[in-house]
Design a protein around this motif. Structure first.
Motif, PDB file in Angstrom:
ATOM      1  N   LYS A  49      95.633  37.201 117.997  1.00  0.00           N
ATOM      2  CA  LYS A  49      95.597  35.822 118.388  1.00  0.00           C
ATOM      3  C   LYS A  49      95.869  35.012 119.628  1.00  0.00           C
ATOM      4  O   LYS A  49      96.448  34.229 119.810  1.00  0.00           O
ATOM      5  CB  LYS A  49      96.891  34.997 117.627  1.00  0.00           C
ATOM      6  CG  LYS A  49      96.296  34.650 115.774  1.00  0.00           C
ATOM      7  CD  LYS A  49      96.614  33.922 115.414  1.00  0.00           C
ATOM      8  CE  LYS A  49      97.753  34.925 114.847  1.00  0.00           C
ATOM      9  NZ  LYS A  49      98.115  35.866 114.112  1.00  0.00           N
ATOM     10  N   ILE A  83      90.234  30.270 117.750  1.00  0.00           N
ATOM     11  CA  ILE A  83      90.283  31.586 119.104  1.00  0.00           C
ATOM     12  C   ILE A  83      88.953  32.566 118.705  1.00  0.00           C
ATOM     13  O   ILE A  83      88.488  33.339 117.727  1.00  0.00           O
ATOM     14  CB  ILE A  83      91.985  31.878 119.162  1.00  0.00           C
ATOM     15  CG1 ILE A  83      93.023  31.398 119.414  1.00  0.00           C
ATOM     16  CG2 ILE A  83      91.358  33.389 120.708  1.00  0.00           C
ATOM     17  CD1 ILE A  83      93.718  32.281 119.070  1.00  0.00           C
ATOM     18  N   GLY A 176      92.131  27.594 120.611  1.00  0.00           N
ATOM     19  CA  GLY A 176      93.081  28.403 120.061  1.00  0.00           C
ATOM     20  C   GLY A 176      93.987  27.293 120.789  1.00  0.00           C
ATOM     21  O   GLY A 176      95.016  27.317 121.439  1.00  0.00           O
TER      22      GLY A 176
END
Length: 176
Positions: A49, A83, A176
């Motif tokens: 992430k 993402i 994201g």
């Protein structure tokens, strides 16, 4: 992961190879101790992430010419946040194996193990200003840890690496 007499050493996490804490110092010492050692591979486990932050460390491993495999862990959480990482593109850009895992579920471990034999030093095609490059490499490769008060060039060094890491992440991750 360890096989054929291989030794696996887990070290504390860090964001940079220029240590500012005792935990980072342990990892810095470990990476330096295996640098240039026959068959040594650094498996950099990063949060999928936060690719930009992870790549700062990957670029430093490239500066040290340490054979590396980049593992983007928590891949499921990254995807849940929208993402998407182009693993092949990132692998091509860095010149090292890049694998996705979900360690809590054991996903991707076989692919990671298979990639260990393909480890290479990450490509680092970022030209740093001379007044930053020399001193930074000196700190990275020197026998002494960085001083307790970071030298003035260090902020510019990290900013340059983070900008480059951000550009790479921007080309190979979306959402994201």
């Amino acid at each position: 992961l360890a096989g054929d007499g291989a030794e696996v050493v887990d070290s504390p996490g860090l964001n940079s190879l220029l240590p500012l804490s005792e935990d980072e110092q342990v990892t810095w010492d470990l990476v330096r101790s295996v640098r240039g050692e026959e068959g040594a591979v650094v498996v950099q486990v990063a949060d999928a992430k936060n690719l930009r932050r992870a790549l700062l460390l990957t670029l430093q491993l490239g500066q040290l010419e340490v054979p590396t495999v980049l593992v983007l862990n928590m891949h499921d959480e990254a995807e849940a946040r929208g993402i998407r990482v182009d693993l092949r593109g990132l692998e091509e850009a860095l010149g090292i194996p890049v694998r996705a895992t979900v360690a809590t579920q054991g996903l991707g471990i076989g692919e990671l193990t298979a990639a260990l034999g393909e480890a290479r030093a990450p490509r680092n095609h970022l030209p740093l200003p001379e007044d930053v490059a020399g001193p930074a490499l000196g700190l990275l490769t020197g026998s002494e840890p960085p001083p307790p008060t970071p030298p003035p060039f260090l902020a510019r060094y990290h900013e340059s690496l983070l900008a480059h890491a951000g550009a790479i992440a921007g080309r190979h991750a979306t959402g994201g």
